[in-house]
Write an enzyme that holds these catalytic residues in place. Structure first.
Site, PDB file in Angstrom:
ATOM      1  N   GLU A 287       7.510  -0.065   6.676  1.00  0.00           N
ATOM      2  CA  GLU A 287       6.574  -1.056   6.140  1.00  0.00           C
ATOM      3  C   GLU A 287       6.616  -2.351   6.962  1.00  0.00           C
ATOM      4  OE1 GLU A 287       5.889  -3.378   1.848  1.00  0.00           O
ATOM      5  OE2 GLU A 287       7.851  -2.560   2.382  1.00  0.00           O
ATOM      6  N   LYS A 351      -2.105  -1.000   0.294  1.00  0.00           N
ATOM      7  CA  LYS A 351      -1.276  -0.929  -0.903  1.00  0.00           C
ATOM      8  C   LYS A 351      -2.106  -1.284  -2.131  1.00  0.00           C
ATOM      9  CE  LYS A 351       3.301  -2.327  -2.567  1.00  0.00           C
ATOM     10  NZ  LYS A 351       4.502  -3.131  -2.274  1.00  0.00           N
ATOM     11  N   CYS A 405       6.160   0.995  -0.149  1.00  0.00           N
ATOM     12  CA  CYS A 405       7.279   0.328  -0.823  1.00  0.00           C
ATOM     13  C   CYS A 405       7.431   0.820  -2.249  1.00  0.00           C
ATOM     14  CB  CYS A 405       7.092  -1.189  -0.738  1.00  0.00           C
ATOM     15  SG  CYS A 405       8.557  -2.124  -1.241  1.00  0.00           S
TER      16      CYS A 405
END
Length: 531
Positions: A287, A351, A405
């Site tokens: 990430e 995301k 994440c």
């Protein structure tokens, strides 16, 4: 054991609250990095006996009568979440001059808030409490509902759900291919709390027999599923390289170090394959591994093209920027880029579920005026969320289901696109949390998503734990925390024998209904006997 149970039941005031706190703290041992699930077989019976001794004053109002139970549940939860989440404070020390003031809020305030869910669990249980097996059912029902709510209320934070304690290893993870986490939470509490019946006698044989059958079935299904042939690699085989650069988070935030950070990733990308093995088809970076806006830096894309061989693909975490329109500020997204061997961005995914106070600031207009900002987002306004989760299609036609994440801790947010994917892709940067239980807990929860979806997972983390996990949650290859390097392997294939999301939901509510009825009938019988 009856004597011990009696002494715990007779506790009151600060003593009762303190023992509840210690019981919650003990339960942390059932979670990574310890994985001692037997600890919950001690702490949960203690919780049952504490609730036995907290009936409340019948002459007072309903809330006042529930107060002793609420305090027991909150104290148990506070011990559990304080012991399991203290490491969150490490993220605030990366830029201590800006965020150290918030340490008490992260280390103590968040556990205190999350403990309210366990206070609710115990309060629900206390309303259905009886003197035998029914109270174990009541506690399981209370925790099942409370953990279900914790998964989505206030954006959700199901970290260290109690059911994970019953799934410390792949052998004990296979039930997740049939049941959702909410169901496992509920059944786990029933199994863990059942030994409390030994001390009180009534319903002990039946309750313990049910718990033994549930636990035995859990293990037997694991043995059965792991005894089946392992998933075969995709055809044609896909070789994956995980890059774990171990870049200090402070260095990543330093503008002067951005170029060297990028070059470190490139150097690992070109590292020779061990033992003359097949060169990787896909290279995966963690990430936000690209430390600048890639679309503003064509030279960086050219460098990527230089290091990739013909046909190779780079999958990397980056910040993506989007113009919102004339006079409006640009939007920033925490994203995954797919870059081909010509340095072209051929795919991207943003995301969806952002970290509150980490990647964006809730109630920004108010809190920003107080001088507050998001911890992990240095750009104005923080990150923007994607509206939906889209599959990533790689050159060659392979598809990935992206989880950036902590999106990997939300099983209920994995949508119907997952069965269409060849594999799950989880990139993360757990360097924020240092060498603490946090990265181990995160990996464990991500591992379960592979079992639930029947898809292998590719996971790349800055400092670790990077791994490839097969569709049964079995570790294929991995890089331990703070191990700098790469690992290459052939990606295992997928499995089709998993229960769909809608069916899992129906199973949860069916089992919750059965457990609720057991608790209600036991409560009615208890009241009749008492009167």
């Amino acid at each position: 054991m009856a004597g011990l149970a009696g002494r715990i039941m007779l506790l009151s005031g600060a003593s009762r609250v303190f023992i509840a706190f210690l019981a919650g703290l003990l339960t942390v041992l059932a979670q990574p990095p310890f994985g001692i699930f037997a600890a919950a077989f001690v702490s949960c019976p203690v919780l049952v006996w504490l609730i036995d001794g907290a009936p409340g004053d019948p002459e007072k109002g309903r809330l006042a009568r529930l107060w002793p139970a609420l305090s027991v549940g909150w104290s148990f939860g506070f011990g559990y979440f304080l012991g399991g989440l203290w490491w969150l404070g490490n993220a605030l020390l990366i830029e201590a001059d800006l965020f150290a003031w918030a340490l008490p809020l992260a280390v103590v305030g968040l556990p205190a808030f999350l403990a309210l869910f366990y206070a609710l669990a115990v309060a629900l249980a206390r309303c259905l409490w009886s003197d035998g097996l029914g109270r174990i059912a009541a506690l399981a029902f209370g925790f099942g509902i409370a953990e279900w709510l914790r998964g989505f209320l206030f954006t959700g934070f199901p970290w260290n759900a109690i059911g994970y304690a019953l799934m410390p290893m792949p052998l004990m993870m296979q039930s997740a291919s049939v049941l959702n986490l909410a169901t496992i939470n509920m059944l786990a509490v029933f199994v863990f709390a059942a030994p409390a019946l030994i001390a009180t006698g009534k319903g002990a044989r039946t309750g313990l027999a049910i718990a033994v059958v549930l636990f035995g079935a859990h293990l037997a299904f694991g043995f059965y599923r792991l005894a089946q042939p392992a998933p075969q690699p995709l055809s044609p085989p896909l070789t994956v390289r995980l890059v774990q650069p171990v870049v200090d988070q402070a260095k990543k935030l330093d503008d002067r170090e951005r170029s060297s950070v990028f070059e470190e990733h490139l150097a690992l990308t070109t590292a020779p394959v061990e033992n003359g093995g097949k060169r990787p088809d896909i290279i995966v970076w963690p990430e936000t591994s690209i430390p600048f806006i890639l679309t503003d830096n064509p030279d960086a894309l050219a460098r990527i093209a230089e290091v990739l061989d013909d046909g190779q693909v780079l999958v990397a975490g980056a910040v993506r920027v989007e113009d919102a329109g004339t006079g409006l500020p640009r939007r920033f997204y925490n994203s995954i880029y797919v870059i081909d061997d010509r340095g072209q961005i051929v795919g991207a995914a943003d995301k969806v579920h952002l970290v509150p106070f980490g990647e964006y600031l809730p109630f920004e207009d108010v809190l920003a005026s107080w001088g507050l900002s998001a911890v992990a987002a240095s750009m104005p306004g923080g990150f923007s969320p994607a509206q939906s989760r889209a599959l990533l299609t790689l050159p060659g036609g392979r598809t990935a289901y992206p989880l950036i994440c902590y999106e990997a801790i939300f099983p209920d947010e994995i949508d119907d696109n997952a069965p269409l994917a060849d594999f799950l892709l989880n990139i993360t940067n757990d360097a924020w949390f240092g060498d603490t239980p946090g990265p181990r807990q995160h990996f464990h929860q991500a591992q379960l998503r592979a079992v639930e979806t029947g898809r292998p997972m590719i996971r790349a983390a800055n400092n670790g734990i990077s791994a490839i996990v097969d569709a049964r949650g079995v570790l294929v290859v991995g890089l331990g925390y703070n191990y700098k390097g790469v690992t290459d392997t052939i990606l295992p294939g997928k499995m089709l024998s998993v229960t769909d999301t809608a069916t899992r939901g129906r199973i949860f509510w069916s089992i919750a209904g059965i457990i609720f009825l057991v608790a209600v009938f036991s409560r009615v019988g208890f009241n009749i006997r008492k009167n």
